[in-house]
Scaffold this motif. Sequence first.
Motif, mmCIF file in Angstrom:
data_model
loop_
_atom_site.group_PDB
_atom_site.id
_atom_site.type_symbol
_atom_site.label_atom_id
_atom_site.label_comp_id
_atom_site.label_asym_id
_atom_site.label_seq_id
_atom_site.Cartn_x
_atom_site.Cartn_y
_atom_site.Cartn_z
ATOM 1 N N ALA A 246 28.163 54.886 37.092
ATOM 2 C CA ALA A 246 29.915 54.747 37.050
ATOM 3 C C ALA A 246 29.482 52.680 36.728
ATOM 4 N N VAL A 247 29.027 52.082 38.189
ATOM 5 C CA VAL A 247 29.251 50.419 37.828
ATOM 6 C C VAL A 247 28.042 50.805 38.481
ATOM 7 N N ALA A 248 27.832 49.220 37.865
ATOM 8 C CA ALA A 248 26.832 48.085 38.830
ATOM 9 C C ALA A 248 27.564 46.351 38.630
ATOM 10 N N ILE A 249 26.819 46.014 40.420
ATOM 11 C CA ILE A 249 27.120 45.327 40.589
ATOM 12 C C ILE A 249 26.128 44.508 40.725
ATOM 13 N N VAL A 263 31.533 43.089 38.369
ATOM 14 C CA VAL A 263 31.399 44.478 38.542
ATOM 15 C C VAL A 263 31.499 45.230 37.295
ATOM 16 N N LYS A 264 30.083 45.717 36.962
ATOM 17 C CA LYS A 264 30.251 45.597 35.023
ATOM 18 C C LYS A 264 29.965 47.538 34.535
ATOM 19 N N GLU A 270 32.517 46.562 30.045
ATOM 20 C CA GLU A 270 33.517 45.758 30.679
ATOM 21 C C GLU A 270 33.054 45.266 31.212
ATOM 22 N N SER A 271 33.155 44.054 32.229
ATOM 23 C CA SER A 271 32.875 43.466 33.826
ATOM 24 C C SER A 271 33.777 42.951 33.688
ATOM 25 N N GLN A 272 34.088 41.747 34.692
ATOM 26 C CA GLN A 272 34.481 41.571 36.122
ATOM 27 C C GLN A 272 34.371 40.616 36.959
ATOM 28 N N ASP A 273 34.674 39.496 37.595
ATOM 29 C CA ASP A 273 34.138 38.920 39.063
ATOM 30 C C ASP A 273 35.138 38.879 39.172
ATOM 31 N N VAL A 274 34.012 39.321 40.668
ATOM 32 C CA VAL A 274 35.128 39.412 41.806
ATOM 33 C C VAL A 274 34.713 38.805 43.157
ATOM 34 N N ALA A 275 35.880 38.040 43.675
ATOM 35 C CA ALA A 275 35.562 37.282 45.264
ATOM 36 C C ALA A 275 34.435 38.745 45.451
ATOM 37 N N PRO A 281 34.131 41.690 52.216
ATOM 38 C CA PRO A 281 33.628 42.911 51.243
ATOM 39 C C PRO A 281 35.737 44.087 50.341
ATOM 40 N N GLN A 282 36.218 43.600 51.087
ATOM 41 C CA GLN A 282 37.441 44.322 50.541
ATOM 42 C C GLN A 282 38.212 44.602 49.018
ATOM 43 N N ALA A 283 38.200 43.331 48.600
ATOM 44 C CA ALA A 283 38.399 43.168 46.987
ATOM 45 C C ALA A 283 37.100 43.554 45.914
ATOM 46 N N LEU A 284 35.794 44.007 46.545
ATOM 47 C CA LEU A 284 34.883 44.214 45.838
ATOM 48 C C LEU A 284 34.928 45.993 45.951
ATOM 49 N N ILE A 285 35.095 46.770 47.424
ATOM 50 C CA ILE A 285 36.033 48.057 47.550
ATOM 51 C C ILE A 285 36.597 48.088 46.732
ATOM 52 N N GLU A 286 38.104 47.251 46.684
ATOM 53 C CA GLU A 286 39.295 48.366 45.937
ATOM 54 C C GLU A 286 38.455 47.609 44.313
ATOM 55 N N ALA A 287 38.418 46.652 43.966
ATOM 56 C CA ALA A 287 37.650 46.379 42.404
ATOM 57 C C ALA A 287 37.071 48.271 42.039
ATOM 58 N N ILE A 288 35.923 48.508 42.723
ATOM 59 C CA ILE A 288 35.312 48.908 42.197
ATOM 60 C C ILE A 288 36.184 50.904 42.254
ATOM 61 N N ARG A 289 36.642 51.317 43.687
ATOM 62 C CA ARG A 289 37.725 52.184 43.306
ATOM 63 C C ARG A 289 38.470 51.919 41.684
ATOM 64 N N ALA A 290 39.138 51.351 41.518
ATOM 65 C CA ALA A 290 39.706 51.231 40.241
ATOM 66 C C ALA A 290 39.072 51.124 39.715
ATOM 67 N N ALA A 291 37.354 50.726 39.164
ATOM 68 C CA ALA A 291 36.811 51.468 38.031
ATOM 69 C C ALA A 291 36.797 52.418 37.660
ATOM 70 N N THR A 292 36.540 53.013 38.758
ATOM 71 C CA THR A 292 35.320 54.578 39.230
ATOM 72 C C THR A 292 36.484 55.727 39.531
ATOM 73 N N SER A 293 37.852 55.095 39.386
ATOM 74 C CA SER A 293 38.578 56.863 39.779
ATOM 75 C C SER A 293 38.786 56.982 38.153
#
Length: 293
Positions: A246-249, A263-264, A270-275, A281-293
Amino acid sequence: AIGIDAFTISINNRAILTGLLESLGLADKTTPVLRSLDKLGKIGRERTANEMVESAGVTAEQSDAVLRLAECDGDAESILASLPEITGGNETAAAGIERLTQIYRGALASGVSPERLKIDVSIARGLDYYTGVIFETTLDELPGIGSVCSGGRYDNLAGLYTKQHLPGIGASLGLDRLLAALESLGRLSGVSKPCAVFVPFFDKGHRDDYLKLASQLRDAGIGTEVYPEPKKLGQQLKYADAQGFAVAIIAGGNEWEAGTVQVKTLATKESQDVAYSHDSPQALIEAIRAATS
């Protein structure tokens, strides 16, 4: 149960072959003879006979007698009736014939379909520890794929490890062959990728950073796979697309230095830059969950 209804279990008894070899004066050459015989279905009679002569040191007449047994054909009862004469009345062979007869008839009495079960005295199972019944299972629709379940009885194998007499029967399933058969027959349904996240490994100097990132995502319950060797990013993303992630980091030297990752979303590109940092790591974890939900 897995969608293959047409299969055949071929059975033999190693004692029949052993007894014939005893009667031919080849008891000390059992292993090389059986290994040659095991190739009969693959390389044909002439090449098997030649190999038997060359590798086992038997005569042409002796190899012909072994192949005469292996080529015994017909329905089960006619094969069983012909075996005593072919094996020359040898006691070891006679015991094997009796046991093979009992197994075959007992299987039918237990409800096994005669269409599923076949007596095939050409089966050798080249390993020398087999002493009794041996069997191989083939798929009627794909005989060329080879045996998918084979094994047999071994009376003395456990004696390598204990003084107790512990005979047994073992078998192994050819899982790779079964999966290949199911794929060939169009009976594998599509499955989702078990991992949601793919981490390309394209910056050789940051291997441990990729591994740490993946470990943190797994700890958060996010299935993650790291590519096993550094290659060009494009090759790795092509692999990720084919596998259905689903997602590539994506993180190269610039991203690691800046404290960000990309996060692609592979389906939309579509891609977004995440801190991201190992300490945060929490911002990345939340971004992945949003992208894969």
